[in-house]
Motif scaffolding. Structure first.
Motif, short mmCIF file in Angstrom:
data_model
loop_
_atom_site.label_atom_id
_atom_site.label_comp_id
_atom_site.label_asym_id
_atom_site.label_seq_id
_atom_site.Cartn_x
_atom_site.Cartn_y
_atom_site.Cartn_z
N GLU A 100 0.82 -1.21 0.00
CA GLU A 100 0.00 0.00 0.00
C GLU A 100 0.86 1.26 0.00
O GLU A 100 0.43 2.30 -0.50
N ARG A 101 2.06 1.17 0.55
CA ARG A 101 2.99 2.31 0.57
C ARG A 101 3.88 2.33 -0.66
O ARG A 101 4.82 3.13 -0.74
N GLY A 102 3.64 1.44 -1.62
CA GLY A 102 4.40 1.43 -2.86
C GLY A 102 5.66 0.59 -2.84
O GLY A 102 6.45 0.63 -3.78
N SER A 103 5.86 -0.19 -1.79
CA SER A 103 7.06 -1.03 -1.72
C SER A 103 6.96 -2.20 -2.67
O SER A 103 5.90 -2.79 -2.83
N GLN A 104 8.08 -2.52 -3.28
CA GLN A 104 8.16 -3.65 -4.20
C GLN A 104 8.99 -4.79 -3.64
O GLN A 104 9.08 -5.86 -4.22
N ARG A 105 9.58 -4.54 -2.47
CA ARG A 105 10.46 -5.54 -1.87
C ARG A 105 10.45 -5.35 -0.36
O ARG A 105 10.34 -4.23 0.12
N MET A 106 10.58 -6.47 0.38
CA MET A 106 10.75 -6.42 1.83
C MET A 106 12.08 -7.05 2.18
O MET A 106 12.46 -8.07 1.61
N LEU A 107 12.75 -6.44 3.13
CA LEU A 107 14.06 -6.87 3.59
C LEU A 107 13.99 -7.06 5.10
O LEU A 107 13.29 -6.32 5.79
N LEU A 108 14.72 -8.06 5.63
CA LEU A 108 14.75 -8.28 7.07
C LEU A 108 16.06 -8.94 7.46
O LEU A 108 16.77 -9.48 6.61
N GLU A 109 16.38 -8.88 8.73
CA GLU A 109 17.48 -9.63 9.31
C GLU A 109 16.90 -10.53 10.39
O GLU A 109 16.02 -10.11 11.14
N VAL A 110 17.41 -11.75 10.46
CA VAL A 110 16.91 -12.71 11.43
C VAL A 110 18.10 -13.43 12.07
O VAL A 110 19.09 -13.72 11.39
N ARG A 111 18.00 -13.68 13.36
CA ARG A 111 19.06 -14.40 14.07
C ARG A 111 19.31 -15.74 13.38
O ARG A 111 18.37 -16.46 13.08
N ALA A 112 20.57 -16.05 13.20
CA ALA A 112 20.94 -17.31 12.54
C ALA A 112 20.50 -18.52 13.36
O ALA A 112 20.28 -19.60 12.79
N ASP A 113 20.32 -18.36 14.67
CA ASP A 113 19.90 -19.49 15.51
C ASP A 113 18.38 -19.54 15.73
O ASP A 113 17.90 -20.38 16.47
N ASN A 114 17.63 -18.69 15.06
CA ASN A 114 16.17 -18.68 15.21
C ASN A 114 15.54 -19.47 14.06
O ASN A 114 15.03 -18.90 13.09
N ARG A 115 15.58 -20.78 14.18
CA ARG A 115 15.08 -21.66 13.11
C ARG A 115 13.57 -21.49 12.88
O ARG A 115 13.11 -21.61 11.76
N VAL A 116 12.83 -21.23 13.93
CA VAL A 116 11.38 -21.06 13.78
C VAL A 116 11.07 -19.85 12.90
O VAL A 116 10.29 -19.93 11.95
N ALA A 142 23.49 -13.19 11.79
CA ALA A 142 22.14 -13.05 11.24
C ALA A 142 22.17 -13.38 9.76
O ALA A 142 23.22 -13.30 9.10
N TRP A 143 21.01 -13.73 9.27
CA TRP A 143 20.79 -13.83 7.82
C TRP A 143 19.98 -12.62 7.41
O TRP A 143 19.00 -12.27 8.07
N GLN A 144 20.39 -12.01 6.31
CA GLN A 144 19.55 -10.98 5.71
C GLN A 144 18.72 -11.70 4.66
O GLN A 144 19.25 -12.49 3.86
N MET A 145 17.43 -11.48 4.70
CA MET A 145 16.50 -12.15 3.79
C MET A 145 15.67 -11.08 3.09
O MET A 145 15.46 -9.99 3.63
N ASP A 146 15.20 -11.41 1.89
CA ASP A 146 14.32 -10.47 1.21
C ASP A 146 13.28 -11.21 0.37
O ASP A 146 13.38 -12.41 0.16
N LYS A 147 12.31 -10.44 -0.04
CA LYS A 147 11.20 -10.97 -0.83
C LYS A 147 10.71 -9.88 -1.77
O LYS A 147 10.52 -8.74 -1.36
N ARG A 148 10.50 -10.26 -3.00
CA ARG A 148 9.88 -9.34 -3.96
C ARG A 148 8.38 -9.34 -3.69
O ARG A 148 7.77 -10.39 -3.54
#
Length: 158
Positions: A100-116, A142-148
């Motif tokens: 809704e805000r015009g984003s075309q991609r989401m980015l995040l960082e997640v702890r490498a030990d947070n399997r859930v 951490a892993w940096q992850m993204d999604k289109r």
């Protein structure tokens, strides 16, 4: 457990602080940081509210001017509310808010030990693409992850 998802308000600051205390051992936001996210940041804060009006989850997206990437800055679900699909529902609502805000991609960082959390993000279409050594205060990587994000569907004209 019936729930609703709504945007956060300044009055939610204490409830978010208490949720942070229940969800994270370190790298928690202070009340002051949460107040900033709720009132002054270029952000969208979505809260999952239980039937009894308790905050049982929240996520914060940050936006930058002239960028089509939204950053999932914080995301947590109350330990007592896990395993019922709330994380997936809240993440979907955050993706919709980003679109809704015009984003075309989401980015995040997640702890490498947070399997859930990593499992949830993968199931929702996020891809791990960058390893970040010593990212968290306790030294965890951490892993940096993204999604289109696909654009919202437009209704067909009659």
């Amino acid at each position: 457990m019936l729930r609703t998802i709504r945007y956060g308000l300044p009055a939610d600051c204490d409830a978010l602080y208490e949720l942070e205390e229940r969800c994270f051992d370190s790298d928690r936001f202070s009340r002051r940081q949460l107040a900033h996210l709720l009132t002054r940041a270029n952000a969208a804060n979505l809260l999952a509210i239980a039937k009894d009006q308790r905050v049982i989850g929240y996520g914060t997206l940050l936006f930058r001017r002239n960028s089509t990437t939204a950053r999932l800055y914080s995301f947590c679900v109350d330990p007592a509310a896990r395993g019922i699909g709330l994380g997936r529902e809240l993440l979907q609502a955050l993706e919709n808010a980003a679109r809704e805000r015009g984003s075309q991609r989401m980015l995040l960082e997640v702890r490498a030990d947070n399997r859930v959390a990593m499992g949830l993000y993968r199931r929702m279409g996020f891809i791990a693409h960058r390893w970040l050594d010593d990212y968290y205060a306790d030294g965890c990587a951490a892993w940096q992850m993204d999604k289109r994000l696909e654009p919202p569907e437009t209704p067909a004209a009659d």
